[in-house]
Design a protein around this motif. Structure first.
Motif, PDB file in Angstrom:
ATOM      1  N   ARG A 202       0.836  -1.209   0.000  1.00 23.22           N
ATOM      2  CA  ARG A 202       0.000   0.000   0.000  1.00 23.22           C
ATOM      3  C   ARG A 202       0.872   1.261   0.000  1.00 23.22           C
ATOM      4  O   ARG A 202       1.898   1.304   0.701  1.00 23.22           O
ATOM      5  N   ASN A 203       0.461   2.266  -0.790  1.00 22.34           N
ATOM      6  CA  ASN A 203       1.331   3.435  -1.002  1.00 22.34           C
ATOM      7  C   ASN A 203       0.779   4.713  -0.370  1.00 22.34           C
ATOM      8  O   ASN A 203       1.052   5.807  -0.850  1.00 22.34           O
ATOM      9  N   HIS A 204       0.021   4.588   0.713  1.00 26.53           N
ATOM     10  CA  HIS A 204      -0.548   5.796   1.337  1.00 26.53           C
ATOM     11  C   HIS A 204       0.541   6.745   1.827  1.00 26.53           C
ATOM     12  O   HIS A 204       0.373   7.959   1.780  1.00 26.53           O
ATOM     13  N   THR A 205       1.641   6.191   2.337  1.00 25.36           N
ATOM     14  CA  THR A 205       2.714   7.061   2.842  1.00 25.36           C
ATOM     15  C   THR A 205       3.270   7.918   1.713  1.00 25.36           C
ATOM     16  O   THR A 205       3.432   9.139   1.862  1.00 25.36           O
ATOM     17  N   GLU A 206       3.548   7.289   0.576  1.00 24.01           N
ATOM     18  CA  GLU A 206       4.120   8.017  -0.547  1.00 24.01           C
ATOM     19  C   GLU A 206       3.158   9.120  -1.008  1.00 24.01           C
ATOM     20  O   GLU A 206       3.557  10.269  -1.219  1.00 24.01           O
ATOM     21  N   LEU A 207       1.871   8.773  -1.147  1.00 18.83           N
ATOM     22  CA  LEU A 207       0.894   9.755  -1.637  1.00 18.83           C
ATOM     23  C   LEU A 207       0.731  10.901  -0.640  1.00 18.83           C
ATOM     24  O   LEU A 207       0.746  12.074  -1.011  1.00 18.83           O
ATOM     25  N   MET A 208       0.583  10.551   0.649  1.00 17.93           N
ATOM     26  CA  MET A 208       0.279  11.608   1.620  1.00 17.93           C
ATOM     27  C   MET A 208       1.499  12.462   1.947  1.00 17.93           C
ATOM     28  O   MET A 208       1.391  13.688   2.078  1.00 17.93           O
ATOM     29  N   LEU A 209       2.673  11.836   2.049  1.00 14.26           N
ATOM     30  CA  LEU A 209       3.870  12.641   2.345  1.00 14.26           C
ATOM     31  C   LEU A 209       4.109  13.656   1.230  1.00 14.26           C
ATOM     32  O   LEU A 209       4.485  14.804   1.491  1.00 14.26           O
ATOM     33  N   ALA A 210       3.898  13.249  -0.007  1.00 14.59           N
ATOM     34  CA  ALA A 210       4.051  14.181  -1.139  1.00 14.59           C
ATOM     35  C   ALA A 210       3.073  15.347  -0.971  1.00 14.59           C
ATOM     36  O   ALA A 210       3.424  16.508  -1.182  1.00 14.59           O
ATOM     37  N   GLY A 211       1.849  15.043  -0.523  1.00 14.26           N
ATOM     38  CA  GLY A 211       0.847  16.089  -0.299  1.00 14.26           C
ATOM     39  C   GLY A 211       1.270  17.083   0.780  1.00 14.26           C
ATOM     40  O   GLY A 211       0.894  18.257   0.741  1.00 14.26           O
ATOM     41  N   PHE A 212       2.051  16.639   1.753  1.00 13.72           N
ATOM     42  CA  PHE A 212       2.544  17.528   2.817  1.00 13.72           C
ATOM     43  C   PHE A 212       3.789  18.298   2.362  1.00 13.72           C
ATOM     44  O   PHE A 212       4.326  19.106   3.126  1.00 13.72           O
ATOM     45  N   GLY A 213       4.299  17.989   1.154  1.00 16.11           N
ATOM     46  CA  GLY A 213       5.423  18.757   0.610  1.00 16.11           C
ATOM     47  C   GLY A 213       6.746  18.020   0.578  1.00 16.11           C
ATOM     48  O   GLY A 213       7.780  18.600   0.222  1.00 16.11           O
TER      49      GLY A 213
END
Ligand code: S3P
Length: 436
Positions: A202-213
């Motif tokens: 699951r790639n939630h970390t990659e998607l969300m961390l990118a969203g935080f900058g």
């Protein structure tokens, strides 16, 4: 509590927010600058453990029962906790927070419940030690009154964080918890940290961390993160948890004359293997209103009663449905023919040994199931009867066997039905409401 056979289920339902995304919203908010708002946050015990750990690390977090406000203090704003951080039953909290704590200049002590104390942590100690963090495990029986050193590779343990080196970690296991732990430590590294896994988890970390900058790049099975980003607080709307929707997908498919519309479910392809498995079993499922919510794919799922048949579930689909395998095994018992589940040895180290707990309980209900080293074989089509279910305190075992009990003869009872509060506190009320 006893569960008896019910004839059909109808109506619309919204499942609680996604557990993986809720955890990450709190954690990433805590290490970002300014305010992060998390709406549709999962108020389950696991995610509440994440909130209490970050409060102990000096982060102000307001929780009104649905919306959570995290007053982030930036990458280096956490403070040492004098008391041990208690992650309860939550493996995600323990493994991800360890990545963050590996990058702090202070020591932290981590502990959890008896199930957590049995779960393997060497899988994160290995890469995080390579980066420069130091770990010491303690004998759980005597901790904290009499700290006795242990080499168990399990909680409770102490982390001494510090200056971290970057690494390229070749993970032997497809695990989002390992990947996320290393990537979070990589935020504090001295260069680009990379994680390659055998199969994409699951790639939630990659998607969300990118969203935080954060500067983070994913290519197939490798994720790379650049150190020292300036993370800024975000507004996150958490989609419904497909792992919770899974019980209603199964219920709708195996119960006669049923039709359920499950609204606003996260359908990220790294999580939604159950949809593919259910379709392969002949399930009548339709995705409606597909959209993107806070960078995550979401949809409504329409489920209708179906005549299921067996299938083979193996290989790269496994990480995308790993938490759903107990309820898929229940579905397989109601399907004609055999279902073979392979490559799923990770089931042994979840909240319970899920190969053993699924096998024991399905056998007790009269199913034809054979456990294997890396999965199970189920010959479906026998009618199930009631049993006393041993949950081993595992929320997913309790909910999977509630689904089975609703389609079995007699009164199915549970040793501990309340463990569902870990991820789905209103589960039994939602089932009740959809009864026709
Ligand atoms: C999770 C990852 C999975 C899953 C767990 C939640 C996460 O574990 O089983 O329930 O939020 O990253 P692994 O990554 O260890 O497979």
């Amino acid at each position: 509590m006893e569960i008896t056979k019910k004839h059909s289920f109808h109506g619309e339902l919204t499942v609680p927010g996604d557990k993986s995304i809720s955890h990450r919203g709190i954690m990433f908010g805590a290490i970002s600058n300014g305010l992060t708002e998390v709406t549709n946050f999962l108020q389950g015990a696991d995610c509440l453990s994440t909130i209490s750990c970050f409060r102990q690390l000096g982060i102000a977090i307001e929780n009104d029962g649905s919306r959570v406000l995290v007053h982030g203090k930036g990458l280096r704003g956490l403070k040492k906790s004098e008391l041990a951080l208690d992650v309860g039953n939550s493996g995600t909290t323990l493994r991800l927070i360890s990545g963050i704590l590996a990058g702090q200049s202070f020591q932290s002590v981590l502990n959890g419940d008896v199930s957590i104390q049995k779960r393997p942590m060497k899988r994160i100690f290995t890469p995080l030690s390579e980066m420069g963090a130091r770990f010491q495990c303690w004998d759980a029986m005597h901790f904290p009154e009499h700290p006795i050193k242990s080499s168990s590779g399990r909680a409770p343990f102490t982390i001494q964080g510090g200056n971290l080196k970057h690494i390229h970690y070749q993970s032997p296991i497809a695990s989002a918890q390992i990947k996320s732990s290393v990537l979070l430590a990589g935020l504090y590294g001295d260069g680009i940290t990379r994680v390659t896994e055998p199969v994409l988890s699951r790639n939630h970390t990659e998607l969300m961390l990118a969203g935080f900058g954060a500067n983070i790049l994913s290519t197939e099975t490798t994720a790379a993160v650049w150190p020292e980003p300036v993370l800024e607080g975000q507004s996150i709307h958490v989609p419904g948890d497909i792992s919770s929707a899974a019980y209603f997908i199964a219920l709708g498919l195996i119960s006669p004359n049923s039709e359920l519309l499950i609204q606003n479910v996260g359908v990220n392809p790294t999580r939604s293997g159950i949809l593919k498995a259910a379709l392969a079993m002949g399930g009548n499922l339709t995705l409606l209103n597909e959209r993107t919510v806070s960078g995550e794919p979401a949809a409504d799922i329409l489920v209708k009663s179906s005549s299921l048949h067996g299938t083979v579930i193996e290989g790269s689909i496994i990480p995308t449905l790993i938490d759903e395998l107990p309820v898929i095994a229940v579905m397989a018992s109601f399907a004609e023919g055999s279902t073979v589940i392979k490559d799923a040895q990770e089931l042994k180290v979840k909240e319970s040994d899920r190969i053993a707990s699924v096998t024991e309980n399905l056998m007790a209900m009269g199913a034809d199931i054979t456990p294997t080293e890396d999965g199970m074989i189920i010959n479906g089509g026998r009618s199930l009867h009631c049993a006393r279910i041993r949950t081993y305190g595992d929320h997913r075992i309790a909910m999977s066997f509630a689904v089975a009990g609703l389609n079995a003869d007699g009164e199915t009872s549970f040793d501990d039905e309340n463990c569902v509060t870990v991820s789905y506190p209103s589960f039994y009320q939602d089932v009740e409401r959809l009864l026709k």
